[in-house]
Design a protein around this motif. Structure first.
Motif, mmCIF file in Angstrom:
data_model
loop_
_atom_site.group_PDB
_atom_site.id
_atom_site.type_symbol
_atom_site.label_atom_id
_atom_site.label_comp_id
_atom_site.label_asym_id
_atom_site.label_seq_id
_atom_site.Cartn_x
_atom_site.Cartn_y
_atom_site.Cartn_z
ATOM 1 N N HIS A 136 0.866 -1.185 0.000
ATOM 2 C CA HIS A 136 0.000 0.000 0.000
ATOM 3 C C HIS A 136 0.897 1.229 0.000
ATOM 4 C CE1 HIS A 136 -3.454 -2.580 0.927
ATOM 5 N NE2 HIS A 136 -2.648 -3.212 1.769
ATOM 6 N N PHE A 137 0.714 2.088 -1.001
ATOM 7 C CA PHE A 137 1.539 3.276 -1.129
ATOM 8 C C PHE A 137 0.658 4.514 -1.108
ATOM 9 C CE2 PHE A 137 5.201 0.854 -2.024
ATOM 10 C CZ PHE A 137 4.848 -0.182 -2.885
ATOM 11 N N THR A 138 1.186 5.576 -0.564
ATOM 12 C CA THR A 138 0.534 6.875 -0.653
ATOM 13 C C THR A 138 1.572 7.866 -1.163
ATOM 14 O OG1 THR A 138 1.101 7.349 1.628
ATOM 15 C CG2 THR A 138 -1.086 6.449 1.227
ATOM 16 N N GLY A 139 1.221 8.628 -2.177
ATOM 17 C CA GLY A 139 2.166 9.593 -2.748
ATOM 18 C C GLY A 139 2.980 8.969 -3.861
ATOM 19 N N PRO A 140 3.910 9.750 -4.420
ATOM 20 C CA PRO A 140 4.726 9.242 -5.522
ATOM 21 C C PRO A 140 5.727 8.181 -5.017
ATOM 22 C CG PRO A 140 5.435 11.436 -4.921
ATOM 23 C CD PRO A 140 4.200 11.148 -4.115
ATOM 24 N N VAL A 141 5.782 7.062 -5.744
ATOM 25 C CA VAL A 141 6.644 5.947 -5.342
ATOM 26 C C VAL A 141 7.435 5.479 -6.549
ATOM 27 C CG1 VAL A 141 6.669 3.568 -4.501
ATOM 28 C CG2 VAL A 141 5.057 5.197 -3.546
ATOM 29 N N HIS A 142 8.739 5.232 -6.357
ATOM 30 C CA HIS A 142 9.577 4.631 -7.390
ATOM 31 C C HIS A 142 10.004 3.254 -6.875
ATOM 32 C CE1 HIS A 142 12.500 4.264 -10.585
ATOM 33 N NE2 HIS A 142 13.405 3.912 -9.674
ATOM 34 N N GLN A 143 9.549 2.212 -7.558
ATOM 35 C CA GLN A 143 9.830 0.854 -7.077
ATOM 36 C C GLN A 143 10.629 0.097 -8.123
ATOM 37 O OE1 GLN A 143 6.334 -1.449 -6.295
ATOM 38 N NE2 GLN A 143 7.460 -3.102 -5.320
ATOM 39 N N GLU A 144 11.759 -0.524 -7.713
ATOM 40 C CA GLU A 144 12.572 -1.339 -8.597
ATOM 41 C C GLU A 144 12.717 -2.726 -7.993
ATOM 42 O OE1 GLU A 144 16.355 0.219 -9.651
ATOM 43 O OE2 GLU A 144 15.593 2.243 -9.939
ATOM 44 N N GLN A 145 12.671 -3.722 -8.856
ATOM 45 C CA GLN A 145 12.913 -5.090 -8.387
ATOM 46 C C GLN A 145 14.124 -5.619 -9.128
ATOM 47 O OE1 GLN A 145 9.364 -7.346 -8.946
ATOM 48 N NE2 GLN A 145 8.277 -6.317 -7.280
#
Length: 163
Positions: A136-145
């Motif tokens: 669960h994210f709120t706001g801008p998120v940068h996700q890398e796997q």
């Protein structure tokens, strides 16, 4: 020391005089009522046991102390041994009763289900449901796997994870 007892009017048997019989009776009575020796026959130590100390633990009777994994493995080995004994006994009885059963055929008939059951039990023990991942994210998120490069070589493997 002792109160006087009335004298017997009947003659004492065995050829002892009345006086000797009475002295013997007094000696027996005196020995019977003599106080016991003050020698202790048991000892109870009432001092409290320390919670910790330098004394190593003493192994208790029964199974030796071991980890939970070792205990589980030993129970599994005992159960497998009992199962093998029962199946081998059944195969021996079938071969003896039929008098012409082929031992190789009996080994396949009785051994294959045992191996299958043991293999399925090991698979069921290792099988675990995949974990649910809830993000669960709120706001801008940068996700890398990233998937790391893994190199495994040899009989005894050493894993080197590199980015």
């Amino acid at each position: 020391m002792y109160p006087e007892t009335s004298r017997q009017t009947a003659p004492v048997s065995g050829g002892l005089s009345e006086q000797m019989a009475e002295s013997e009776a007094r000696r027996i009575i005196a020995d019977a009522y003599r106080p016991a020796l003050e020698v202790p026959t048991a000892h109870r130590d009432e001092t409290p046991v320390p919670a910790y100390g330098t004394t190593p633990p003493v192994p208790q009777p029964g199974r030796p102390p071991m980890s939970q994994g070792a205990t589980d493995a030993s129970v599994l080995m005992l159960a497998g041994g009992a199962t093998t004994t029962l199946i081998g006994g059944t195969a021996a009885v079938v071969m003896y009763a039929s008098q012409y059963a082929d031992p190789i055929v009996c080994a396949l008939v009785f051994g294959a289900p045992t191996a299958l059951v043991l293999a399925l039990a090991r698979l069921a023990k290792r099988a675990r449901p995949a974990p649910d991942i809830h993000q669960h994210f709120t706001g801008p998120v940068h996700q890398e796997q990233h998937h790391t490069h893994t190199t495994t070589r040899g009989v005894w493997a050493k894993t080197n994870n590199q980015h």
